[in-house]
Motif scaffolding. Structure first.
Motif, short mmCIF file in Angstrom:
data_model
loop_
_atom_site.label_atom_id
_atom_site.label_comp_id
_atom_site.label_asym_id
_atom_site.label_seq_id
_atom_site.Cartn_x
_atom_site.Cartn_y
_atom_site.Cartn_z
N HIS A 160 0.80 -1.25 0.10
CA HIS A 160 0.19 -0.04 -0.08
C HIS A 160 0.87 1.22 0.13
O HIS A 160 0.49 2.22 -0.65
N SER A 467 -17.44 -2.40 -4.26
CA SER A 467 -16.90 -1.38 -3.15
C SER A 467 -16.70 -1.92 -1.63
O SER A 467 -15.99 -1.55 -0.89
N ASP A 468 -17.34 -3.15 -1.30
CA ASP A 468 -17.31 -3.91 -0.30
C ASP A 468 -15.82 -4.65 -0.11
O ASP A 468 -15.47 -5.06 1.11
N SER A 471 -10.95 -1.18 -1.10
CA SER A 471 -10.99 0.11 -0.61
C SER A 471 -10.21 1.25 -1.59
O SER A 471 -9.96 0.92 -3.01
N ASP A 472 -10.44 2.39 -1.60
CA ASP A 472 -9.85 3.52 -2.06
C ASP A 472 -8.42 3.33 -2.56
O ASP A 472 -8.13 3.28 -3.64
N GLU A 474 -6.59 0.43 -2.47
CA GLU A 474 -6.55 -0.73 -3.42
C GLU A 474 -6.98 -0.12 -4.91
O GLU A 474 -6.72 -0.95 -5.88
N ARG A 502 -15.25 2.93 -8.14
CA ARG A 502 -15.53 2.45 -6.70
C ARG A 502 -16.69 3.18 -6.35
O ARG A 502 -16.39 4.58 -6.10
N THR A 504 -20.32 3.59 -3.75
CA THR A 504 -21.34 2.96 -2.79
C THR A 504 -22.60 3.52 -2.87
O THR A 504 -22.94 4.68 -3.08
#
Length: 511
Positions: A160, A467-468, A471-472, A474, A502, A504
């Protein structure tokens, strides 16, 4: 009377004998005098030689004594040096013995310390093992499991952080370079944009009336067979009114066949011998035209000092096409684009223009070869005396060798600009559709990707992620990984933008 005569003769004889005796006596006296003189001279010479021998002996004796004295002095000097060396050697031996004793003492001291350290290390290992057993019993996992979990955590964190660092670096680079690069490319394209005419493998030769078709075919087809054999072009004479079709993949041969037919029809004499003569003349004329065209192109672009063979290759480009784009027009466009871009970047525009014109000369070989056209063009450029940066730009414009010159990326970019802009080249619909499908399938292979769509004629890839599961951070990593995979595994004109979305969504139903 007789007695008197005899007495006279006796007197004469006695006188003669006396004279002989006197003469012999004189000769003996003279010989004795000569002998005495010779003995005197011999004695004097003997004394002189003995004197010289004594002098020589004394001289040699003196030299011998001098040499003996020098040799004795040198021996005494060497003897003194030898004694001094012996004393120095004895001194060094004593010093070495002293050092050896010191080393032995230190070795014994280090051995004792090492034994003490090994004993302490063994004790520490035992204590550490006991502590690890206590920690494992308290934590409920083994040390290997804890190590693996820590490694996985560190890997994830490093990935990351690396992704974030790369994205930050790319954004910073884009802030400073993207706008300027776009400006340079757009200005270059706008200033050099030209129309391109697509070519194919068929030419149409128009005739005034259909009666001429019979003369072109000839008795039992001998004229058309001679023409096809001489030119290497398939001549199709069908029911199309006032037209003959010339079919060949080589535009040079099609042009030779077209001009030969024009001369034969104009002249009216059409037979195998005349056909061969006309084709030979037209071929020579085309070769001269190719050389002249290459020369005019070099003059038009302001390129000087090209080898005549390179100018011939440039002229041959007129009769070649790449994906329907005329090769000479493409090379001239790349040359102008490269010169403008090199000027904007502060490089040598003349060298860039030269490399741009010559970058595709490998596409006009005089004979079949297995080499890629970029490497073949580079070999020809080296053979005919082009500079190393020009040769590298030619050979590296399709990444088949490493770029070692600043001109190389400019030629590569301008080649892509000229070939990939709308309308420049034809592309088969099947290959185009397959490329778009490959783009979408490549994106779907990443974990967390829900949908993928290739839009804007394959210039952009829209990727929808769950989205679940993503993550942003990723999502940014996925976008970067997809772009790198496209760049490394696919062949495409221009560039492909990868956009990862991505979102939600919250849904509620009012009852």
């Amino acid at each position: 009377m007789i007695g008197f005569i005899l007495a006279g003769l006796g007197g004469i004889a006695a006188g003669a004998v006396g004279a002989v005796i006197l003469q012999q006596t004189a000769l003996k006296s003279k010989a004795a005098a000569i002998l005495r003189e010779a003995e005197k001279e011999g004695e004097a010479l003997k004394k002189e030689k003995m004197l010289q021998s004594k002098e020589r002996y004394l001289e040699l004796k003196e030299k011998h004594e001098q040499r003996s004295a020098e040799r004795e002095a040198k021996i005494r000097e060497q003897h003194g040096e030898l004694k001094e060396a012996q004393r120095e050697h004895s001194k060094n031996v004593e010093e070495m013995r002293r050092h050896e004793k010191e080393l032995q003492r230190l070795e014994e001291s280090y051995t004792r310390k090492l034994e003490g350290m090994q004993s302490k290390e063994s004790q520490l290992d035992k204590t550490l093992h006991q502590q690890l057993q206590k920690l494992e019993s308290l934590a409920g996992i083994t040390a290997e499991q804890a190590k693996e979990e820590m490694i996985m955590a560190v890997k994830a964190q490093a990935k990351h952080e690396a992704s974030s660092y790369i994205q930050t670096a790319l954004e910073e680079a884009k802030m400073t370079a993207n706008q300027e690069a776009k400006k340079i490319v757009i200005q270059t394209i706008q200033r050099i944009a030209t129309e391109q005419a697509n070519e194919n493998a068929v030419s149409v030769f128009h005739i005034e009336n259909d009666e001429m078709k019979g003369r072109i075919i000839g008795r039992e087809g001998r004229n058309i067979r001679a023409l096809e054999a001489a030119t290497g072009v398939e001549i199709v004479v069908d029911d199309t009114p006032e037209a003959i079709i010339l079919s060949c993949f080589d535009p040079v041969r099609r042009e030779i066949a077209r001009l030969s037919l024009h001369r034969l029809v104009t002249d009216g004499r059409i037979h195998p011998a005349r056909i061969e003569e006309v084709v030979e003349k037209v071929t020579k004329s085309i070769e001269d035209e190719v050389a002249e065209l290459g020369k005019r192109t070099a003059i038009e672009l302001g390129i000087h000092g090209l080898h005549p063979e390179l100018m011939r290759m440039v002229g041959r480009m007129k009769y070649r096409s790449s994906y329907g784009q005329n090769l000479l027009a493409h090379s001239k466009e790349v040359a102008k684009l490269s010169a403008v871009m090199a000027s904007e970047l502060g490089l040598n525009p003349k060298a860039a223009k030269r490399a741009g014109l010559l970058h595709d000369i490998g596409k006009v070989p005089f004979e079949e070869t297995d080499l890629p056209h970029a490497l073949l063009g580079m070999q020809w450029a080296e053979k005919y005396g082009e500079k190393p940066d020009i040769c590298n730009a030619i050979g590296a414009h399709h990444d088949e060798i490493e770029m070692t010159s600043m001109l190389s990326p400019i030629i590569q970019v301008c080649d892509a600009i000229s070939g990939a802009r709308p309308g420049a080249r034809r592309q088969l619909a099947e290959s185009y559709m397959q490329r778009l499908k490959d783009l979408e399938q490549m994106a779907m292979g990443f974990q967390g990707v829900n949908k993928a769509f290739a839009i804007h004629a394959g210039r952009e890839l829209r990727v929808m992620v769950e989205s679940d599961r993503v993550s942003d951070a990723e999502a940014s990593t996925i976008a970067f990984d997809i772009s790198q995979k496209i760049q490394n595994e696919m062949t495409y004109p221009g560039q492909v933008r990868v956009t990862v979305i991505r979102e939600t969504r919250a849904t509620s139903i009012a009852k």
